[in-house]
Design a protein around this motif. Sequence first.
Motif, PDB file in Angstrom:
ATOM      1  N   ARG A 157      20.888 -14.771  31.052  1.00  0.00           N
ATOM      2  CA  ARG A 157      20.999 -13.137  31.066  1.00  0.00           C
ATOM      3  C   ARG A 157      19.821 -12.478  31.068  1.00  0.00           C
ATOM      4  O   ARG A 157      19.732 -11.370  31.685  1.00  0.00           O
ATOM      5  CB  ARG A 157      21.937 -12.843  29.764  1.00  0.00           C
ATOM      6  N   LEU A 158      18.768 -13.016  30.518  1.00  0.00           N
ATOM      7  CA  LEU A 158      17.493 -12.246  30.730  1.00  0.00           C
ATOM      8  C   LEU A 158      16.785 -12.166  31.901  1.00  0.00           C
ATOM      9  O   LEU A 158      15.602 -11.829  31.965  1.00  0.00           O
ATOM     10  CB  LEU A 158      16.708 -12.515  29.612  1.00  0.00           C
ATOM     11  N   GLY A 159      17.160 -13.293  32.926  1.00  0.00           N
ATOM     12  CA  GLY A 159      16.662 -13.493  34.099  1.00  0.00           C
ATOM     13  C   GLY A 159      15.494 -14.414  33.904  1.00  0.00           C
ATOM     14  O   GLY A 159      14.365 -14.141  34.903  1.00  0.00           O
ATOM     15  N   LYS A 201      30.663 -11.337  23.652  1.00  0.00           N
ATOM     16  CA  LYS A 201      30.641 -10.018  23.964  1.00  0.00           C
ATOM     17  C   LYS A 201      29.310  -9.465  23.572  1.00  0.00           C
ATOM     18  O   LYS A 201      28.863  -8.941  22.437  1.00  0.00           O
ATOM     19  CB  LYS A 201      31.583  -9.330  23.262  1.00  0.00           C
ATOM     20  N   PRO A 202      28.078  -9.734  24.575  1.00  0.00           N
ATOM     21  CA  PRO A 202      26.815  -9.213  24.230  1.00  0.00           C
ATOM     22  C   PRO A 202      26.706  -7.703  23.833  1.00  0.00           C
ATOM     23  O   PRO A 202      27.375  -6.822  24.176  1.00  0.00           O
ATOM     24  CB  PRO A 202      26.035  -9.519  25.470  1.00  0.00           C
ATOM     25  N   ARG A 203      25.839  -7.551  22.712  1.00  0.00           N
ATOM     26  CA  ARG A 203      25.903  -5.947  22.311  1.00  0.00           C
ATOM     27  C   ARG A 203      24.872  -5.362  22.869  1.00  0.00           C
ATOM     28  O   ARG A 203      23.870  -4.924  22.181  1.00  0.00           O
ATOM     29  CB  ARG A 203      26.117  -6.164  20.631  1.00  0.00           C
ATOM     30  N   GLU A 206      23.126  -1.765  21.758  1.00  0.00           N
ATOM     31  CA  GLU A 206      22.325  -1.698  20.608  1.00  0.00           C
ATOM     32  C   GLU A 206      21.037  -2.936  20.487  1.00  0.00           C
ATOM     33  O   GLU A 206      20.493  -3.271  19.866  1.00  0.00           O
ATOM     34  CB  GLU A 206      22.954  -1.919  19.230  1.00  0.00           C
ATOM     35  N   CYS A 207      21.061  -3.448  21.775  1.00  0.00           N
ATOM     36  CA  CYS A 207      19.911  -4.417  22.008  1.00  0.00           C
ATOM     37  C   CYS A 207      18.488  -3.877  22.257  1.00  0.00           C
ATOM     38  O   CYS A 207      18.272  -3.112  23.140  1.00  0.00           O
ATOM     39  CB  CYS A 207      20.421  -5.519  23.186  1.00  0.00           C
ATOM     40  N   GLN A 208      17.608  -4.506  21.578  1.00  0.00           N
ATOM     41  CA  GLN A 208      16.158  -4.074  21.499  1.00  0.00           C
ATOM     42  C   GLN A 208      15.587  -4.652  22.919  1.00  0.00           C
ATOM     43  O   GLN A 208      14.506  -4.157  23.354  1.00  0.00           O
ATOM     44  CB  GLN A 208      15.201  -4.810  20.680  1.00  0.00           C
ATOM     45  N   LEU A 209      16.163  -5.642  23.666  1.00  0.00           N
ATOM     46  CA  LEU A 209      15.790  -6.087  24.754  1.00  0.00           C
ATOM     47  C   LEU A 209      16.161  -5.189  26.114  1.00  0.00           C
ATOM     48  O   LEU A 209      16.148  -5.702  27.289  1.00  0.00           O
ATOM     49  CB  LEU A 209      15.931  -7.378  24.844  1.00  0.00           C
ATOM     50  N   GLN A 210      17.247  -4.196  25.811  1.00  0.00           N
ATOM     51  CA  GLN A 210      17.849  -3.550  27.116  1.00  0.00           C
ATOM     52  C   GLN A 210      17.036  -3.167  28.158  1.00  0.00           C
ATOM     53  O   GLN A 210      17.400  -3.710  29.263  1.00  0.00           O
ATOM     54  CB  GLN A 210      18.485  -2.441  26.472  1.00  0.00           C
ATOM     55  N   ASP A 211      15.891  -2.561  27.768  1.00  0.00           N
ATOM     56  CA  ASP A 211      15.091  -2.407  28.765  1.00  0.00           C
ATOM     57  C   ASP A 211      14.366  -3.338  29.684  1.00  0.00           C
ATOM     58  O   ASP A 211      13.747  -3.073  30.842  1.00  0.00           O
ATOM     59  CB  ASP A 211      13.861  -1.084  28.504  1.00  0.00           C
ATOM     60  N   LEU A 212      14.367  -4.649  29.356  1.00  0.00           N
ATOM     61  CA  LEU A 212      13.911  -5.712  29.795  1.00  0.00           C
ATOM     62  C   LEU A 212      14.730  -6.673  30.204  1.00  0.00           C
ATOM     63  O   LEU A 212      14.150  -7.778  30.678  1.00  0.00           O
ATOM     64  CB  LEU A 212      12.786  -6.489  28.817  1.00  0.00           C
ATOM     65  N   CYS A 213      16.065  -6.307  30.304  1.00  0.00           N
ATOM     66  CA  CYS A 213      16.962  -7.178  30.797  1.00  0.00           C
ATOM     67  C   CYS A 213      18.015  -6.759  31.933  1.00  0.00           C
ATOM     68  O   CYS A 213      18.384  -5.812  32.205  1.00  0.00           O
ATOM     69  CB  CYS A 213      18.024  -7.477  29.579  1.00  0.00           C
ATOM     70  N   PRO A 214      17.963  -7.751  33.028  1.00  0.00           N
ATOM     71  CA  PRO A 214      18.593  -7.618  34.171  1.00  0.00           C
ATOM     72  C   PRO A 214      20.076  -7.465  34.281  1.00  0.00           C
ATOM     73  O   PRO A 214      20.693  -6.437  34.841  1.00  0.00           O
ATOM     74  CB  PRO A 214      18.085  -8.607  35.301  1.00  0.00           C
ATOM     75  N   THR A 215      20.660  -8.140  33.287  1.00  0.00           N
ATOM     76  CA  THR A 215      21.909  -8.065  32.922  1.00  0.00           C
ATOM     77  C   THR A 215      22.521  -6.896  32.281  1.00  0.00           C
ATOM     78  O   THR A 215      23.525  -6.181  32.730  1.00  0.00           O
ATOM     79  CB  THR A 215      22.431  -9.259  31.925  1.00  0.00           C
ATOM     80  N   SER A 216      21.623  -6.261  31.418  1.00  0.00           N
ATOM     81  CA  SER A 216      22.099  -4.862  30.902  1.00  0.00           C
ATOM     82  C   SER A 216      21.962  -4.136  32.042  1.00  0.00           C
ATOM     83  O   SER A 216      22.962  -3.077  32.042  1.00  0.00           O
ATOM     84  CB  SER A 216      21.013  -4.562  29.729  1.00  0.00           C
ATOM     85  N   ARG A 217      21.159  -3.900  33.093  1.00  0.00           N
ATOM     86  CA  ARG A 217      20.937  -3.028  33.956  1.00  0.00           C
ATOM     87  C   ARG A 217      22.450  -3.427  35.114  1.00  0.00           C
ATOM     88  O   ARG A 217      22.863  -2.241  35.504  1.00  0.00           O
ATOM     89  CB  ARG A 217      19.713  -3.134  34.801  1.00  0.00           C
TER      90      ARG A 217
END
Length: 222
Positions: A157-159, A201-203, A206-217
């Motif tokens: 998920r974090l690529g 269900k990834p949260r 509220e994830c601290q890694l959001q700005d570093l995670c391609p899945t979040s984007r």
Amino acid sequence: MPKAPSETEKQMQSRARRILAKLKKEFPDARTELEFADPFQLLIVTILAAQSTDVTVNKVTPGLFRKYPSPEAFARARPATLEREVHSTGFFRMKARAIIEASRDLMERFDGEVPADMDSLTSLRGVGRKTANVILSSAFGRPGIIVDTHVRRCSQRLGLSRNKDPDKIEIDLQRLIPRKDWSDFSHTLVLHGRYVCTARKPRCPECQLQDLCPTSRENAGA
Ligand code: SF4
């Protein structure tokens, strides 16, 4: 599988290190939640932990280690009896066989001592790279990247890896994370996967890694 934005190896290394820094902040005392007293007990609890939970394994092992205090005792265990004793951890036939065979190998080839190198550990029957890395990092303080189900899912998920095979994911992560941080990275990512980037269900919000995670984007439609 998420597609990481096109990154050079260097950019990916830099992102992986920022992920590591945030994970260390989020889980400063990360270590295995399995309970053990020595390298041999860690070998047994790690075999039992496959497809089970640390809580379940920690309930079974005190009685087990009282009855079987050494590799010699496990090597002589009756398979049907041991199967009953580890039944609650799941896959009990396979686990009982792995414990007995690994204990016999230890007695026959290593004088009953758990070896502290990858080649010797993986030469034991029933011991793969994941178990070996757990032992190297948690029993001997040596660097090891442990690719369990959480590390596998989160790395994808974090690529940080596009591979599915745990051994290949381990190699991808070894290239991205400094050797001295391999164990910290594994232990913190396990907890991140267990409590934040969960399987179903990834949260993300509220994830601290959001700005570093391609899945979040991707989830945000960016
Ligand atoms: S942003 Fe979402 S997918 Fe990415 S690591 Fe965090 S929880 Fe997992």
